[in-house]
Design an enzyme around this catalytic site. Sequence first.
Site, PDB file in Angstrom:
ATOM      1  N   ASP A   1      -9.104  18.750 -14.600  1.00 16.64           N
ATOM      2  CA  ASP A   1      -9.257  17.082 -15.083  1.00 16.64           C
ATOM      3  C   ASP A   1      -8.990  17.213 -16.437  1.00 16.64           C
ATOM      4  O   ASP A   1      -9.575  17.720 -17.262  1.00 16.64           O
ATOM      5  CB  ASP A   1     -10.774  17.052 -14.851  1.00 16.64           C
ATOM      6  CG  ASP A   1     -11.191  15.296 -15.079  1.00 16.64           C
ATOM      7  OD1 ASP A   1     -10.397  14.985 -16.008  1.00 16.64           O
ATOM      8  OD2 ASP A   1     -12.169  14.914 -14.571  1.00 16.64           O
TER       9      ASP A   1
ATOM     10  N   ARG B   1       0.950  -1.026  -0.032  1.00 14.86           N
ATOM     11  CA  ARG B   1      -0.035   0.043  -0.003  1.00 14.86           C
ATOM     12  C   ARG B   1       0.818   1.342   0.143  1.00 14.86           C
ATOM     13  O   ARG B   1       0.570   2.145  -0.637  1.00 14.86           O
ATOM     14  CB  ARG B   1      -0.769  -0.143   1.200  1.00 14.86           C
ATOM     15  CG  ARG B   1      -1.882   1.245   1.554  1.00 14.86           C
ATOM     16  CD  ARG B   1      -2.894   1.372   2.438  1.00 14.86           C
ATOM     17  NE  ARG B   1      -2.580   0.654   3.353  1.00 14.86           N
ATOM     18  CZ  ARG B   1      -1.871   0.793   4.612  1.00 14.86           C
ATOM     19  NH1 ARG B   1      -1.243   1.897   4.714  1.00 14.86           N
ATOM     20  NH2 ARG B   1      -1.800  -0.172   5.656  1.00 14.86           N
TER      21      ARG B   1
ATOM     22  N   LYS C   1      -9.310   6.146 -19.195  1.00 14.36           N
ATOM     23  CA  LYS C   1      -9.727   6.376 -20.529  1.00 14.36           C
ATOM     24  C   LYS C   1      -8.541   6.292 -21.531  1.00 14.36           C
ATOM     25  O   LYS C   1      -8.101   5.521 -21.792  1.00 14.36           O
ATOM     26  CB  LYS C   1     -10.493   7.932 -20.463  1.00 14.36           C
ATOM     27  CG  LYS C   1     -11.398   8.064 -19.377  1.00 14.36           C
ATOM     28  CD  LYS C   1     -12.654   7.348 -19.323  1.00 14.36           C
ATOM     29  CE  LYS C   1     -13.482   6.924 -18.167  1.00 14.36           C
ATOM     30  NZ  LYS C   1     -13.955   8.124 -17.326  1.00 14.36           N
TER      31      LYS C   1
ATOM     32  N   TYR D   1     -18.098  16.155 -15.379  1.00 13.35           N
ATOM     33  CA  TYR D   1     -18.487  14.879 -15.611  1.00 13.35           C
ATOM     34  C   TYR D   1     -19.371  14.321 -14.168  1.00 13.35           C
ATOM     35  O   TYR D   1     -19.122  15.005 -13.133  1.00 13.35           O
ATOM     36  CB  TYR D   1     -17.206  13.880 -15.281  1.00 13.35           C
ATOM     37  CG  TYR D   1     -17.460  12.394 -15.289  1.00 13.35           C
ATOM     38  CD1 TYR D   1     -17.901  11.741 -16.078  1.00 13.35           C
ATOM     39  CD2 TYR D   1     -16.973  11.815 -14.081  1.00 13.35           C
ATOM     40  CE1 TYR D   1     -18.187  10.266 -16.181  1.00 13.35           C
ATOM     41  CE2 TYR D   1     -17.030  10.551 -13.834  1.00 13.35           C
ATOM     42  CZ  TYR D   1     -17.846   9.702 -14.990  1.00 13.35           C
ATOM     43  OH  TYR D   1     -18.023   8.419 -14.594  1.00 13.35           O
TER      44      TYR D   1
HETATM   45  C1  LIG Z   1     -14.499   8.702 -16.249  1.00 13.35           C
HETATM   46  C2  LIG Z   1     -14.093  10.203 -15.778  1.00 13.35           C
HETATM   47  C3  LIG Z   1     -13.709  10.392 -14.566  1.00 13.35           C
HETATM   48  C4  LIG Z   1     -13.953   9.459 -13.385  1.00 13.35           C
HETATM   49  O1  LIG Z   1     -12.888   8.413 -13.585  1.00 13.35           O
HETATM   50  P1  LIG Z   1     -13.152   6.892 -13.294  1.00 13.35           P
HETATM   51  O2  LIG Z   1     -11.779   6.144 -13.718  1.00 13.35           O
HETATM   52  O3  LIG Z   1     -14.433   6.189 -14.069  1.00 13.35           O
HETATM   53  O4  LIG Z   1     -13.265   6.725 -11.530  1.00 13.35           O
HETATM   54  C5  LIG Z   1     -13.444  11.681 -14.200  1.00 13.35           C
HETATM   55  N1  LIG Z   1     -13.363  12.677 -14.835  1.00 13.35           N
HETATM   56  C6  LIG Z   1     -13.436  12.488 -16.486  1.00 13.35           C
HETATM   57  C7  LIG Z   1     -13.736  13.348 -17.236  1.00 13.35           C
HETATM   58  C8  LIG Z   1     -14.091  11.167 -16.909  1.00 13.35           C
HETATM   59  O5  LIG Z   1     -14.464  10.937 -18.021  1.00 13.35           O
END
Ligand SMILES: *Cc1c(COP(=O)(O)O)cnc(C)c1O
Length: 393
Positions: free
Chosen positions: A182, A56, A207, A109
């Site tokens: 983000d 961890r 992503k 999001y």
């Molecule tokens: C998918 C997404 C998230 C969240 O991420 P996870 O890996 O699904 O927890 C946050 N911000 C954006 C822009 C996203 O597309």
Amino acid sequence: MSESQRGSQRGFATHAIHTGQEVDQVFGAVVPPLHFSTTYAPDGIGNLRNGYDYGRAGNPTRTALQSQLAALEGGGHAFSFGSGLAAEDAIIRALLRPGQRIVMGNDAYGGTFRLFDKIHSAWGVSNTPLDLSDHARVAAELEHDDAGLLWVETPSNPLMAVTDIAVLAEIAHAHGALLVVDNTFATPYLQQPLALGADVVVHSTTKYIGGHSDVVGGAVVLGSGDAATGLAEKVAFQQFAVGAVSGPLDAYLTTRGLKTLGVRMDRHCSNAQTIAEHFEGHSAIERVLYPGLESHPGHGLAAQQMRGFGGMVSIELAGGEAAARKVAEATRYFILAESLGGVESLMNYPHEMTHASVRGTELAVPENLLRLSVGIEDVADLVDDLEQALGGL
Ligand SMILES: *Cc1c(COP(=O)(O)O)cnc(C)c1O
């Protein structure tokens, strides 16, 4: 953006392939080994080997990914988490206290808004969603002492709004707040928020960074000055003390994905541009939302702060909700599914899928909107696929 402007001697693709990926000293393995061990034998009590004692707290495969992520964002510190939302949660816990507030875009999001609104608000951290293009309103909100963070997602999901990172960084800093960006949609290949003045970058590595729709993960990246080091200590402590870390196999897959990020993004961008241009003005489509189109209100700004316009395209159907639902179920290569950023093309109906949690709120998305994650297939096949689906209306 030239390689040297990205604040490092190595170019992006060279970092992606070599940083954190030194040849293994024992066997000479060119691909560093995947370390599954949860515990590490010290060289006698108190003498840790390279600082590792427990999984961890640290894992060499995760360290390799973190080095690669920090380098690619032009940052000094990176932390890998089990999901994008776990990374976001760590930022909020590390940087805010009960009684403080997050000022955020009103088209963030849906999962981000749900986390802030349903979880953090119950622990005393509130949020104010607003239109980030209204800089005066952003500044007015940040005037209040409780506003500790400005949270920006650009381009936004799924409306593809483009926000001026450099201007918002100045506004945030003038009011003693930190700017979080983000960078999931753009990726560090297309946009470098730290160089534009952001304090914190967050990713859903699920992503484009992972890129193959086979690993869930998230990351926090910070700059390299003294202030960033102070923030890094707080995030590092959250990662260690809360433990929402990525597992070794997840870290390994994410590193593998990152190595090809640049070439994949070039193809995502060119395929998305072709699709956006082809379908703009189509009789079945009311509007195509893509920053690479001159008709997009954020086109000029995107051209300035990004090196490409990305692989996400949203379309609003002239035939309303019924048409959107029909097209979503009529494609062959665009697979109807949540998520985005993989090599395969995906189709999403945000109103009922990714953004169902914000229905009826200020963050609700139009009912005639489809979000396309344009993959790296042959673009002619993708155009034909959408043409036949629209032809069936
Ligand atoms: C998918 C997404 C998230 C969240 O991420 P996870 O890996 O699904 O927890 C946050 N911000 C954006 C822009 C996203 O597309």
